[in-house]
Design a protein around this motif. Sequence first.
Motif, mmCIF file in Angstrom:
data_model
loop_
_atom_site.group_PDB
_atom_site.id
_atom_site.type_symbol
_atom_site.label_atom_id
_atom_site.label_comp_id
_atom_site.label_asym_id
_atom_site.label_seq_id
_atom_site.Cartn_x
_atom_site.Cartn_y
_atom_site.Cartn_z
ATOM 1 N N THR A 591 0.836 -1.194 0.000
ATOM 2 C CA THR A 591 0.000 0.000 0.000
ATOM 3 C C THR A 591 0.872 1.246 0.000
ATOM 4 O OG1 THR A 591 -0.142 0.355 2.404
ATOM 5 C CG2 THR A 591 -1.609 -1.302 1.439
ATOM 6 N N LEU A 597 1.355 -6.803 2.435
ATOM 7 C CA LEU A 597 0.435 -7.898 2.732
ATOM 8 C C LEU A 597 0.828 -9.109 1.904
ATOM 9 C CD1 LEU A 597 -1.337 -5.045 2.868
ATOM 10 C CD2 LEU A 597 -3.081 -6.678 3.585
ATOM 11 N N CYS A 608 0.206 -9.216 7.471
ATOM 12 C CA CYS A 608 0.433 -7.797 7.197
ATOM 13 C C CYS A 608 1.688 -7.350 7.933
ATOM 14 C CB CYS A 608 -0.764 -6.963 7.648
ATOM 15 S SG CYS A 608 -0.519 -5.176 7.451
ATOM 16 N N MET A 634 -6.716 -4.949 -3.853
ATOM 17 C CA MET A 634 -6.545 -3.856 -2.903
ATOM 18 C C MET A 634 -7.245 -2.608 -3.436
ATOM 19 S SD MET A 634 -5.131 -3.127 0.033
ATOM 20 C CE MET A 634 -3.814 -4.329 0.227
ATOM 21 N N CYS A 640 -8.591 -0.970 2.178
ATOM 22 C CA CYS A 640 -9.515 -2.099 2.119
ATOM 23 C C CYS A 640 -8.944 -3.185 1.219
ATOM 24 C CB CYS A 640 -10.876 -1.631 1.604
ATOM 25 S SG CYS A 640 -12.071 -2.977 1.387
ATOM 26 N N LEU A 641 -8.892 -4.410 1.736
ATOM 27 C CA LEU A 641 -8.473 -5.570 0.961
ATOM 28 C C LEU A 641 -9.704 -6.436 0.718
ATOM 29 C CD1 LEU A 641 -6.352 -7.480 -0.294
ATOM 30 C CD2 LEU A 641 -6.040 -8.452 2.004
ATOM 31 N N SER A 661 -7.050 -3.446 5.813
ATOM 32 C CA SER A 661 -5.738 -3.920 5.379
ATOM 33 C C SER A 661 -4.702 -3.910 6.494
ATOM 34 C CB SER A 661 -5.231 -3.071 4.205
ATOM 35 O OG SER A 661 -5.071 -1.717 4.589
ATOM 36 N N SER A 662 -4.884 -3.108 7.523
ATOM 37 C CA SER A 662 -3.891 -3.036 8.591
ATOM 38 C C SER A 662 -4.137 -4.051 9.700
ATOM 39 C CB SER A 662 -3.847 -1.626 9.188
ATOM 40 O OG SER A 662 -5.098 -1.276 9.747
ATOM 41 N N LEU A 664 -6.522 -6.817 9.129
ATOM 42 C CA LEU A 664 -7.007 -8.025 8.449
ATOM 43 C C LEU A 664 -8.325 -8.516 9.033
ATOM 44 C CD1 LEU A 664 -3.661 -9.970 7.899
ATOM 45 C CD2 LEU A 664 -4.751 -8.247 6.453
#
Length: 755
Positions: A591, A597, A608, A634, A640-641, A661-662, A664
């Motif tokens: 990111t 990730l 992550c 992503m 947001c994943l 994303s940070s 999960l």
Amino acid sequence: MLALNDIAGRSIGDLTSYPVFPWVLSNYTSDKLDLNDPANYRDFKWPMGAQTEERREIARERYEGLASCYNPDELDARDALPPFHHGTHYSAPAFIIWYLMRLEPFTSMHIHLQNGRFDKPDRLFRSIEETYRSCQGVQGDVKEVIPEFFYLPDFLSNSNGLDLGKTQNGEEINDIKLPAWAKTPEDFIRINRSALESDHVSSNLHHWIDLVFGSNSRPPTIVNGGPGAVESCNVFFHLTYTDAVDLGRMKVEDPNLYETYVKQIENFGQAPSLLFSQPHPPRTSRKSAEEGSEGIVWPVASQPEPFAGHSLQASKRGEEARPSKTNTWKLGKVNPGPIINAFARQDWDSLITVAPGSIPSFNTLVHAEEDIENPFRFLHDVKFTGGKREGVGFGVNGGGGQLAGRNRLGMVGGEEVGVGGRDMNLTGATEPQHFTLAKVGPPTMYTCNHTDSAVLVYALERGSIIQTLLHHKDIVTCLHLTHVHLTPYLLTGSKDCTISIFPLLPTNLLPSTPLFTLYGHTEKINYLTTEPSLDICVSGSEDGNIIVHTLSKGRYVRTINCNNKDTANPNELSCGDNKQVKSSISWIAVTKRGLILTYSRARKVLSCFTINGKLLARRDGDGHGGEELKAFEMSVDGRCLIVGGEADGGGENNKILFLDSSTLKTLPTLPNVRNNRGYISCQNVVTCIKILRSSYSSPALNPANEAAIITDGVKGNEESLIFVGFENGEGWLIGHDKGYLRKRLEKQLQSLGFF
């Protein structure tokens, strides 16, 4: 903020003119922090040396006392001391070193500054709350902060194990003490950044810009100065301002005084250059963003600030300005085989889907303006192989049998031409990174995983091979296309354990030799990706190693070993607990905020890391319904994943998940949608997820085409739809319900008196 600093001549390469950022919050003691409460923020109308009325009175008395003695007409200009409120400055080299002393090269700078040792423990930076309290209340301490407070958690930890001593009270100095509302350095950075992007700061930050870069930044005694600085208690010692003295003349007339002045200017702070002579306007407010004529068109995955902030909720007046739900358009069969990758280009109206070892399918999206609820018609592919029309005979929405469109692949000069099935049959290309498509220039596809170690280049308009590149000594196992300053590059990873970086020629062909070759892996490279804004290339191999190189120079940075079990030691990282199974890397993303990730299909573990290799979060498939992830995408902003795959039991247990994303963790709601949940159920196994962005796709993919604000690098109308491909060859398109746009338009028409 960084742009303003840059334009004002401030740079991270110069400690005397380091970028300056504001203290944003004032509450560093509460266990929980409400970013909607204005009481939790500093007062942006005043500098740090004048945050309280008591300090403002002291500053005014000092200024008035010095002003009564100041008469430049009667004194030699060199002896005249212009009045000031603050004898120190908010940004100086010593402050930068003080904040960053736990990281090199600032550790060495600090030791040099203190004559070969660390400073007294009581004077070291050790607490966020104590530092803010000092800047707010102690005379002579007027420091602001630096950009690292909003993006670099590493400076808050003593990761190098420095022996910083003990205070007079016996307190051992180690990591920085964080506010009660931040559990980790990463938590502090995330919340502090969310505060910077909050609606309250958006409405008030322009006052601080006036103090530092604008109309209230220079006193009347300085060129282009004015009374605003005096009224704001914002006048500093005169040598901190550009053009306060004529250094060129002084160097000739009085070299000794010149040397003294230069040393003081270099070591005790410099004000930024004047950028604005008029008050700076405020940033777009939440209300304007949600309801105004230039209101945001909400992206399907990104969460533009301030709307993604910590504890930020949509305003009640703006609830209806958000999408109420997402719509799912089931397209039926779009490819004969499992869809493992998909591409869209701005200059095409086609969505290209790829199945393992088969001919790509080109499916046309046609904009249907007359129907906002169904903003497009989907026309399925027709193949031309061996001179015979070989249609994928599936109607819209799986209607079966009737051919709904024609092949856009073979359009040359307005005539349909055949596509050689033998040439376009991508035998051997079975993983998502075995294919990639040029985003600009002639329509070109690149494929790998061929037994002759070649990279094949296809001209899609002709459906034939136009180049065979033989460079690696073993099979090429992955491809990645990236752009650096508008220049496209193709990265190739191989079973020979090397990565090569090729600049694309204007024809989208590849040169015979690469720009760089990257080394470090000892087993087959499975996946690679880049983040040009951070100048990094990240690759993962069969043995579970992740290696970071610089993208511009090809220099090795670090290795993250995903096979280590012990995570208590910060230097030993882990992607999983089962040491009997190697963490073979199946997927990687990076990111813009420096998160790496990874996913190991062998272990069913999603991890992550920070860009510096610290493990932040891990999601074990065995602990989440036995999920095996097969598809990843992503969001543009990196928050947001979106993942999908196959859960134990399959069927209704399969989901398309939207993860933070940070952490999960599954998001409580779909991004930017009210009254929803953080996943979408599906019956089939998800094998491909792609966000269709309006900047890379045809107008059909962005039917709203509305104006939008730009926040945190995310333009609201870029992310239009999400394409989901399934193992059975079916496809879905997911997008926001556009009812909120109709309601916005109705309100605007009502305000204009139309009805």
